[in-house]
Design an enzyme around this catalytic site. Structure first.
Site, PDB file in Angstrom:
ATOM      1  N   LYS A 193     -62.492 -38.623  13.337  1.00 21.87           N
ATOM      2  CA  LYS A 193     -63.678 -38.633  12.475  1.00 21.87           C
ATOM      3  C   LYS A 193     -63.905 -40.021  11.888  1.00 21.87           C
ATOM      4  O   LYS A 193     -63.114 -40.506  11.105  1.00 21.87           O
ATOM      5  CB  LYS A 193     -63.531 -37.648  11.315  1.00 21.87           C
ATOM      6  N   GLY A 244     -57.607 -44.733   4.398  1.00 20.81           N
ATOM      7  CA  GLY A 244     -58.675 -44.621   3.405  1.00 20.81           C
ATOM      8  C   GLY A 244     -58.121 -44.777   2.010  1.00 20.81           C
ATOM      9  O   GLY A 244     -57.102 -45.449   1.802  1.00 20.81           O
ATOM     10  N   SER A 245     -58.768 -44.117   1.060  1.00 18.08           N
ATOM     11  CA  SER A 245     -58.385 -44.309  -0.336  1.00 18.08           C
ATOM     12  C   SER A 245     -57.113 -43.533  -0.674  1.00 18.08           C
ATOM     13  O   SER A 245     -56.807 -42.499  -0.069  1.00 18.08           O
ATOM     14  CB  SER A 245     -59.519 -43.838  -1.247  1.00 18.08           C
ATOM     15  N   THR A 246     -56.402 -44.022  -1.675  1.00 22.95           N
ATOM     16  CA  THR A 246     -55.171 -43.368  -2.117  1.00 22.95           C
ATOM     17  C   THR A 246     -55.470 -41.960  -2.628  1.00 22.95           C
ATOM     18  O   THR A 246     -54.712 -41.022  -2.374  1.00 22.95           O
ATOM     19  CB  THR A 246     -54.495 -44.239  -3.202  1.00 22.95           C
ATOM     20  N   GLU A 247     -56.602 -41.829  -3.297  1.00 21.33           N
ATOM     21  CA  GLU A 247     -56.978 -40.528  -3.866  1.00 21.33           C
ATOM     22  C   GLU A 247     -57.096 -39.457  -2.770  1.00 21.33           C
ATOM     23  O   GLU A 247     -56.497 -38.380  -2.861  1.00 21.33           O
ATOM     24  CB  GLU A 247     -58.319 -40.726  -4.566  1.00 21.33           C
ATOM     25  N   GLY A 249     -55.963 -39.709   0.287  1.00 13.63           N
ATOM     26  CA  GLY A 249     -54.654 -39.628   0.949  1.00 13.63           C
ATOM     27  C   GLY A 249     -53.732 -38.640   0.247  1.00 13.63           C
ATOM     28  O   GLY A 249     -53.068 -37.816   0.874  1.00 13.63           O
ATOM     29  N   GLU A 266     -52.330 -44.536   5.547  1.00 16.06           N
ATOM     30  CA  GLU A 266     -52.486 -45.969   5.288  1.00 16.06           C
ATOM     31  C   GLU A 266     -53.551 -46.075   4.213  1.00 16.06           C
ATOM     32  O   GLU A 266     -54.725 -45.825   4.463  1.00 16.06           O
ATOM     33  CB  GLU A 266     -52.893 -46.680   6.589  1.00 16.06           C
ATOM     34  N   CYS A 300     -57.973 -53.386   2.980  1.00 21.66           N
ATOM     35  CA  CYS A 300     -56.936 -52.748   2.162  1.00 21.66           C
ATOM     36  C   CYS A 300     -55.822 -53.732   1.803  1.00 21.66           C
ATOM     37  O   CYS A 300     -55.191 -53.615   0.764  1.00 21.66           O
ATOM     38  CB  CYS A 300     -56.376 -51.533   2.875  1.00 21.66           C
ATOM     39  N   GLU A 397     -57.913 -51.247  -7.171  1.00 17.58           N
ATOM     40  CA  GLU A 397     -58.456 -51.810  -5.937  1.00 17.58           C
ATOM     41  C   GLU A 397     -59.985 -51.908  -6.080  1.00 17.58           C
ATOM     42  O   GLU A 397     -60.661 -50.899  -6.262  1.00 17.58           O
ATOM     43  CB  GLU A 397     -58.096 -50.885  -4.765  1.00 17.58           C
TER      44      GLU A 397
END
Ligand code: NDP
Length: 487
Positions: A193, A244-247, A249, A266, A300, A397
């Site tokens: 995706k 993508g974003s930590t959130e 993830g 990642e 990133c 970030e």
């Protein structure tokens, strides 16, 4: 005496302008509407959304919004194809991957133009970085496909089955290559995706898959927003690879806990770029600029926290500001552009919010004079000085062309401050002493440490994070491991 010398050594004469050098978009043939690429065919969906060009917000195409049912179907098709693909001799799988690599190289101009059009990054970066690296990843993993038993000596590597892959908008084609190449080489099939704002190069890649005559169902592309990503996480896949974003993830990790599905993440970063007083100063300034303004800072591993040794603070900041004044911000498709468009309105608003927070907290802002286009999403290259470690601009970030400058006195202090972040993806060290580089690299909690350079990538070299930057590695032999089961 030259003009440059007369003006007191400024890097270029004031008022220097370049004639426009726009890359033609004629090479790209867009369809009005795209479906989902599943089992080697284009499938229609009920809903669509419009993808735009960030440089002027002009609509480019209508793209399918895959529902949970569509995703389930794509995964079932990938599952059906997986036994046949896994049963092929590695040397046969390698042939397909080599073909894909070659076709990407042959069609690189077309892909580079589309990448800049849909994503906003300067054409010189798509052309010279994204495309060559994407092709190189397929070449590299093609080489492993028939050597898996040497890659994992005394073990028997087996493919996992179906890999679900979710990628972001900052390097759309390159992230696709990072994900698809090792998965296929190891004998898995994939459902990928792309990000909602940048689906077009992934959709063009389907044509490469067709041209390479890959068996149907080995590569499937489902477009959509976050709901499509969430549906892929919940579908009957054996592994999720997410960038993508930590959130998001963390949400995926919670969702997968206890399911037995493999996961690699990642995520974000807030890299320290550390400049010692014995470094080659001009080279370091180039590295600082490349570290943060490359791809508008949508990276990133961007060197978004600059740590300068106190004794050289003034010359570094002075040279940096002069260099920033020469950056050309504008049309991503102009070959002279250094800083292109911000990827989306949402991302622009996030950058603006964090920059406002930096000002409110007391940091000093500098932006070189530059005229930003009226339409589209733009943000001038920015540097903050007088930054305290507790400020949001030093902690969060920003994912934009915004640099925070901090100082240190000793190597120990540099390490302590650099590691003072929830992230741990990358770092840079600038010094002429090899021993200091090694000393620092041992102590920095970052997956990648660059020395006297920044943002260097190679398919043979593993990339990934510590702490809230995620786990698992992509690239190199390490990048193959998450796609095999070892017995
Ligand atoms: P996201 O993490 O939301 O997006 C990454 C990918 O995940 C996209 O394909 C996205 O789809 C998809 N996704 C979104 N929600 C879900 C979900 N619940 N389950 C599964 N997949 C999902 O990043 P954003 O694009 O929203 O960017 C936000 C911030 O994240 C940026 O400002 C930046 O700080 C950071 N970021 C970090 C990146 C990195 O490389 N480490 C890359 C991109 C962003 P969709 O695009 O359709 O929403």
């Amino acid at each position: 005496m030259t003009d440059v010398a007369k003006r007191g050594g400024a890097p270029v004469p004031a008022g220097w302008t370049y004639a426009p050098a726009p890359e033609s978009t004629d090479i790209v043939r867009l369809q009005e509407r795209y479906g989902l690429y599943v089992g080697g065919e284009w499938l229609e969906t009920k809903e669509h959304f419009t993808t735009v060009a960030p440089r002027d917000e002009s609509p480019l195409a209508e793209v399918a919004q895959a529902s949970a049912k569509d995703v389930k179907n794509a995964v079932a098709v990938a599952r059906d194809a997986s036994a046949g693909w896994a049963a092929l001799p590695g040397s046969e799988r390698a042939k397909y991957l080599f073909r894909i690599a070659r076709i990407l190289a042959e069609r690189s101009r077309e892909f580079a133009v589309l990448e800049s059009l849909n994503g906003g990054k300067p054409i010189k970066e798509s052309r010279d970085v994204d495309l060559p690296l994407a092709a190189a990843h397929f070449f590299y993993y093609a080489g492993w496909a028939d050597k898996l038993e040497y890659a994992f000596p005394n073990r028997t590597p087996k493919p996992l089955g179906v890999a679900g892959q979710i990628i972001p908008w900052n390097f759309p084609l390159l992230m696709l290559a990072w994900k698809i190449a090792p998965a296929l080489a190891a004998g898995n099939t994939v459902v990928l995706k792309p990000a909602e704002t940048t689906p077009l190069t992934a959709l063009l890649f389907c044509d490469v898959v067709r041209q390479a005559e890959l068996p149907p169902g080995v590569v499937n592309i489902v477009t959509g927003d976050g709901r499509t990503g969430a549906a892929l996480v919940d579908a009957d896949v054996d592994k999720i690879a997410f960038t993508g974003s930590t959130e998001v993830g963390k949400a995926i990790q919670r969702r997968l806990a206890g399911t037995g599905k493999k996961l690699t993440l990642e995520l974000g970063g807030k890299a320290a770029n550390i400049v010692f007083d014995d470094c080659a100063l001009d080279q370091a300034v180039e590295g600082i600029v490349n570290g943060i303004y490359f791809n508008q800072g949508h990276v990133c591993c961007a060197g978004s926290r600059l740590f300068v040794q106190e004794s050289i603070y003034e010359p570094v900041v002075d040279k940096l500001k002069k260099r920033m004044a020469t950056l050309r911000v504008g049309d991503p498709l102009d070959k002279n552009t250094d800083v292109g468009a911000i990827n989306s309105r949402m991302q622009l608003e996030k950058i603006e919010e964090l920059v406002a927070a930096g000002k409110d907290e007391g940091a000093e802002i500098y932006q070189p004079p530059c005229v930003l286009p009226e339409r589209g999403y733009w943000f001038a290259p920015t540097v903050f000085t007088n930054v305290a470690q507790s400020y949001r601009i030093a902690q969060e970030e920003i994912f934009g062309p915004v640099l925070s400058v901090l100082t240190f006195r000793t190597p120990e202090e540099a390490v302590e401050k650099a590691n003072n972040t929830p992230y741990g993806l990358s770092a840079g060290v600038w010094t002429e002493k090899g021993s200091r580089i090694l000393w620092m690299a041992e102590r920095l909690r970052a997956g990648v440490v660059w020395a006297n350079t920044f943002n260097r990538f190679d398919p043979t070299s593993p990339f990934g994070g510590y702490k809230e930057s995620g786990f698992g590695r992509e690239g190199g032999l390490h990048g193959m491991e998450p796609y095999v089961e070892l017995t």
